[in-house]
Write a protein that holds these residues in place. Sequence first.
Motif, mmCIF file in Angstrom:
data_model
loop_
_atom_site.group_PDB
_atom_site.id
_atom_site.type_symbol
_atom_site.label_atom_id
_atom_site.label_comp_id
_atom_site.label_asym_id
_atom_site.label_seq_id
_atom_site.Cartn_x
_atom_site.Cartn_y
_atom_site.Cartn_z
ATOM 1 N N SER A 190 0.904 -0.926 0.084
ATOM 2 C CA SER A 190 -0.235 -0.182 -0.013
ATOM 3 C C SER A 190 0.914 1.684 -0.005
ATOM 4 N N ASP B 271 -7.550 6.706 -7.815
ATOM 5 C CA ASP B 271 -8.849 7.019 -7.616
ATOM 6 C C ASP B 271 -9.215 7.445 -6.174
ATOM 7 N N SER C 103 -9.747 6.326 -3.244
ATOM 8 C CA SER C 103 -9.573 4.866 -2.221
ATOM 9 C C SER C 103 -9.221 5.519 -1.503
ATOM 10 N N GLU D 26 -5.669 -2.356 2.150
ATOM 11 C CA GLU D 26 -5.452 -3.005 0.877
ATOM 12 C C GLU D 26 -4.759 -3.411 0.481
ATOM 13 N N THR E 205 -14.669 3.579 1.519
ATOM 14 C CA THR E 205 -15.042 3.401 0.058
ATOM 15 C C THR E 205 -16.171 3.994 -1.291
ATOM 16 N N HIS F 83 -16.640 6.061 -3.782
ATOM 17 C CA HIS F 83 -17.162 5.572 -5.414
ATOM 18 C C HIS F 83 -18.597 6.522 -5.069
ATOM 19 N N GLY G 163 -15.968 -0.569 -4.377
ATOM 20 C CA GLY G 163 -14.921 -2.004 -4.480
ATOM 21 C C GLY G 163 -15.894 -2.079 -3.088
#
Length: 690
Positions: A57, A89, A91, A127, A146, A150, A252
């Motif tokens: 990660s 992203d 994330s 991760e 997450t 998104h 995710g």
Amino acid sequence: MAEIFHWEHVAAALANQTFSMSPALRDIPEGTLAIGIGDSASAGVALNCKNSRTYRSISAWLWNCSADERSWLKQQGAHHAIAQVVIEDFSLDSCFSWLLYTALMLSEEAAFPAGLETWVSYIDQWEQGNYLDGDRFSHSAACLHTVYAHAQLHAAKRESQNYDPALLKQGFTRCIKLLTEFINRTAVPQQGIQPFFSAEYQAAEAALAYEHQLYELVIQRAATCQLLVEQANSTRKVLIDALFLNEQHPSGLFKIFARNDRSRSWSKNGFTLLGIHRPQERGTGNDVVISVDPRSGISLQSLWCALEEAENERWGGERPKDNPRPIRSYHEGNGPNEPWWDDAGQYTLLGAPKQLPDGKPGSRLDWWQDILPLIWQEGFVKPLTPSLKRITPPLAEPEGHKRVCAWCWSDADSRLQQTDTTSYLMDTPSFQAWLAGSSQDKPVVTPYELLQADRFEAYWQSDVLVVCHQQGVTLFSRVAEDPMLERLLAVAQRIATLSDNYAAFLQQIREIFKKWPSRLNQQAAVIEDKQWEEEIFALRVNALNVLNSTETLFSSAGENRLSETLQQHWGLHDQRGTLFAQLDRLDQLMKEAIERQKSRRHRIYGSLFSALGMGIAASHVWEPVRDILTTNEYEWQLLLFKTPGVETQHLAEIAEQSAHFELITLIVFVAFALLGFILFWFFDIRSQEE
């Protein structure tokens, strides 16, 4: 607890930066911070751990970098003011690493804030695919962040699949704020996030509920199966549940929901393997993702090798290799520019190749035609088929015939099944569905082609597994040479022959249905009852021959059970009961049609004869009247003898009058003939027996 990150400082750092998304970017320009992408040799700052042999990660890699590395990052950022941030992203790892980098830039001693060790470990495990929060999705910082990320990412996407920079920055800011609130409120994220009032937190809860509902909808159209896969660094194979689905909007959490789905998975341990296809993200590396739960100890190395081999074959020697992407599997640097991602050599997550710099796809494999068949081949067909032997030849019957297929254990010593891991598959629903597929029109090549459980019936008869469905039946014996298998195979073939004969008889009836209406229209004058009587008699005899040609009662209970089961699935019970009823109905309909044709023919003939009779009768009635009103030929001749000096003019008048009344006679005949035709045609005036 004291705040670790002050939102005012974080917001000020965000205000001076612009954001863009470019997952395939490798060369980072000066003044740019790249998170999760880019080469370390770039002019800009690339926070990327994907090529690291130690950390999985960005957060762990950044947290554990040396003092000199931290100083270099701080100096690099200060020398080239970071105004542009390129991200892969939203994330949890990307957002946390941005916070760490920002804290590093604001620090006077190039150090990170204290008290974040548990968060670094938590994010690093997340991760790597390790979910630590159990079934408490609503208390999981990783799940909440997450789904919220998104949702923000989806809101920033334009219709052209590009991202609006302003909305991208706004969404990233909101994700950073939610993460900051989590960190400031919770020292140990594994203990769960306690609910609190915040616009971002409430939106995250709503996004979690939405994605869980979406999972419930998507899984109904997903494909599930059981596969036999290898453990890491071992030749042992374990049986797992697999789930394959198409995802329109990136999530995710589908893998988290799937791995904790105890109700739908056959093993009740959740779906260990998850294959996701996102066609709208082609070229990003996220369009095809195949992953397993890291805690399962499973390795997808053999699948990765098969995918790379298929790619090389599909490229035909033209796969670009001038600038290889460094991954663990190609440690010597002899790989392609865009290989399948190998999860840093762990093989727990495989990702599709990214788009090439020239805009062409990095992969030439199709999800439906190539990737799914490869997964099915590696995880099911290859482990299974060496242990099986096919008794019946490959099916070559024309479409519509019932198919009979038989398999048996290939080794003569059936006791070996107790130690052969292949036998694990033989007790799964996927094995039963695959057996059902072997007696279908097309063999099963992907999990999506497996028959649903409600479309076939499976049961054990001694050591023989019987799988029957509408198109055929498959038999499998756990014994290499099983007399029961031979007897049941003979029963199945006999019932299949009966079903095929009945299908041929039905086809004969359909041909009659097609033939006779046209004959009734075109040859109504020549068809007689005897023709149809002879044909329907032949049909009845043929029907009896079909039903009685094959014996359906056998000596053993197992054979009779198979016979009854196949007759029920193939509709022979109902067909026997309705066969003669259909013939009687067909006979009745055809007789009615013939009778209507004959009735119409009789009406035409009757109308013509009625017209002729009425005309003749009227002529006979009119004849005396005409004789009274006119001078007939006898009177005209007598007139010549009685009065020899009669004038020619008078004789001409008499002749003209006779001709006139002849015309009247013709008119009377035609008029009454027409009247007779009309009366018979419309009113059917004729003598009938009551």
